[in-house]
Scaffold this motif. Sequence first.
Motif, PDB file in Angstrom:
ATOM      1  N   GLN A 273       0.862  -1.188   0.000  1.00 56.00           N
ATOM      2  CA  GLN A 273       0.000   0.000   0.000  1.00 56.00           C
ATOM      3  C   GLN A 273       0.902   1.243   0.000  1.00 56.00           C
ATOM      4  O   GLN A 273       1.913   1.279   0.711  1.00 56.00           O
ATOM      5  N   ASP A 274       0.551   2.242  -0.807  1.00 57.17           N
ATOM      6  CA  ASP A 274       1.270   3.521  -0.942  1.00 57.17           C
ATOM      7  C   ASP A 274       2.572   3.422  -1.730  1.00 57.17           C
ATOM      8  O   ASP A 274       3.247   4.438  -1.926  1.00 57.17           O
ATOM      9  N   GLU A 275       2.955   2.247  -2.148  1.00 59.08           N
ATOM     10  CA  GLU A 275       4.139   2.138  -2.985  1.00 59.08           C
ATOM     11  C   GLU A 275       3.819   2.770  -4.343  1.00 59.08           C
ATOM     12  O   GLU A 275       2.666   2.753  -4.794  1.00 59.08           O
ATOM     13  N   THR A 276       4.842   3.342  -4.977  1.00 65.10           N
ATOM     14  CA  THR A 276       4.569   4.108  -6.205  1.00 65.10           C
ATOM     15  C   THR A 276       5.308   3.545  -7.414  1.00 65.10           C
ATOM     16  O   THR A 276       6.359   2.913  -7.287  1.00 65.10           O
ATOM     17  N   ILE A 277       4.731   3.828  -8.567  1.00 63.56           N
ATOM     18  CA  ILE A 277       5.423   3.621  -9.848  1.00 63.56           C
ATOM     19  C   ILE A 277       5.691   5.027 -10.380  1.00 63.56           C
ATOM     20  O   ILE A 277       4.758   5.823 -10.552  1.00 63.56           O
ATOM     21  N   HIS A 278       6.949   5.333 -10.605  1.00 61.07           N
ATOM     22  CA  HIS A 278       7.327   6.670 -11.095  1.00 61.07           C
ATOM     23  C   HIS A 278       7.137   6.657 -12.620  1.00 61.07           C
ATOM     24  O   HIS A 278       7.772   5.875 -13.315  1.00 61.07           O
ATOM     25  N   SER A 279       6.237   7.518 -13.110  1.00 59.52           N
ATOM     26  CA  SER A 279       5.907   7.433 -14.533  1.00 59.52           C
ATOM     27  C   SER A 279       6.449   8.591 -15.372  1.00 59.52           C
ATOM     28  O   SER A 279       6.545   8.469 -16.594  1.00 59.52           O
ATOM     29  N   GLU A 280       6.782   9.724 -14.732  1.00 56.05           N
ATOM     30  CA  GLU A 280       7.300  10.841 -15.554  1.00 56.05           C
ATOM     31  C   GLU A 280       7.977  11.889 -14.692  1.00 56.05           C
ATOM     32  O   GLU A 280       7.563  12.151 -13.568  1.00 56.05           O
ATOM     33  N   ASN A 281       9.017  12.503 -15.266  1.00 56.11           N
ATOM     34  CA  ASN A 281       9.579  13.743 -14.728  1.00 56.11           C
ATOM     35  C   ASN A 281       9.398  14.815 -15.783  1.00 56.11           C
ATOM     36  O   ASN A 281       9.500  14.535 -16.986  1.00 56.11           O
TER      37      ASN A 281
END
Length: 321
Positions: A273-281
């Motif tokens: 839970q709350d873990e993220t996938i970084h999709s853009e900078n």
Amino acid sequence: MNNASKIEFHDLHTTRDEFLSDVINGLRQRPASIPPKYFYDAKGSKLFDAITELAEYYPTRSEIALLKQHADEIAGEVGTGSLLVEPGGGSCAKVHILLKGLKPCAYVPMDISKDHLQMAAQELAAQFPWLEIHAACTDFTREMKMPPSAPQGTKVAFFPGSSIGNFDPAGAVAFLQSIATLVGPGGYLLIGVDLKKDKKILEAAYDDAAGVTAQFNLNLLARINRELGGNFDLAQWQHLALYNEALGRIEMHLRSRCQQTVKIGSESFDFAQDETIHSENSYKYSVEEFNALATQAGFVSQQVWVDDKQLFSIHLFRVKP
Ligand code: AVI
């Protein structure tokens, strides 16, 4: 070319295997990430077009106003008869502002999204019947391939939209170097760059009230489901957009609303839970910071235009003749 314009279409696209291996490699990392170039399937490209119309998303409006205001000056600097190349020109949305003044010998839009590129090239051809178009479906972030049949001429690369902000600074220099190589000595680069500004303006631009940017971000997961046989449950992922002031970038992430396991083919990935996938900078630069990057890549600054509200900049660079 007299009445009918000529469109040549070249498919130099990345394969499904590359998409699959990029996604699997990215999801194995912690924090997990997915390269932002995969946003742009037909649906993602349409959603991006919708983003550009949003009240909160100022870059497109600001850049178009600057291009219109300075089109004659740009043409005066660059001259006519050039070969106009647009990496990422999938919607051909801004180039029409320049065409009348520049009168290029040909236009080469390059984009990863085949359907989008094809439709946009056809629309542009209908609008500019005299224009020779060589549309190249290619992943220009990997390799800038010119269609072999494109005519010769002083090359002018047009890279609007602050897409350069989607590379990290080192990647931006490398990409600018590949543009410098593509245009060669005496060639030009006309590039739109988003400026640093108030965090509230930036975060609203990437987290709009209507939720279009959220749909755009989530479409990445939907695309993995459609094309790679994934089973992401979109309801269990939340769009996040934050300005990282220290790094001068907007970050987009997808946050897991619960503990879950996602399958893609035979691979599975666990998320807390709350873990993220970084999709853009999306990096933002002052005029001086961006000049320094372009100088490292071998360009010489010719001109820079900034709007009155200091929201956006357009730079004209040249490789020494
Ligand atoms: C394409 N690129 C310049 C956009 C940006 O502003 O970084 C992509 C985008 N992502 C969310 N909104 C727009």
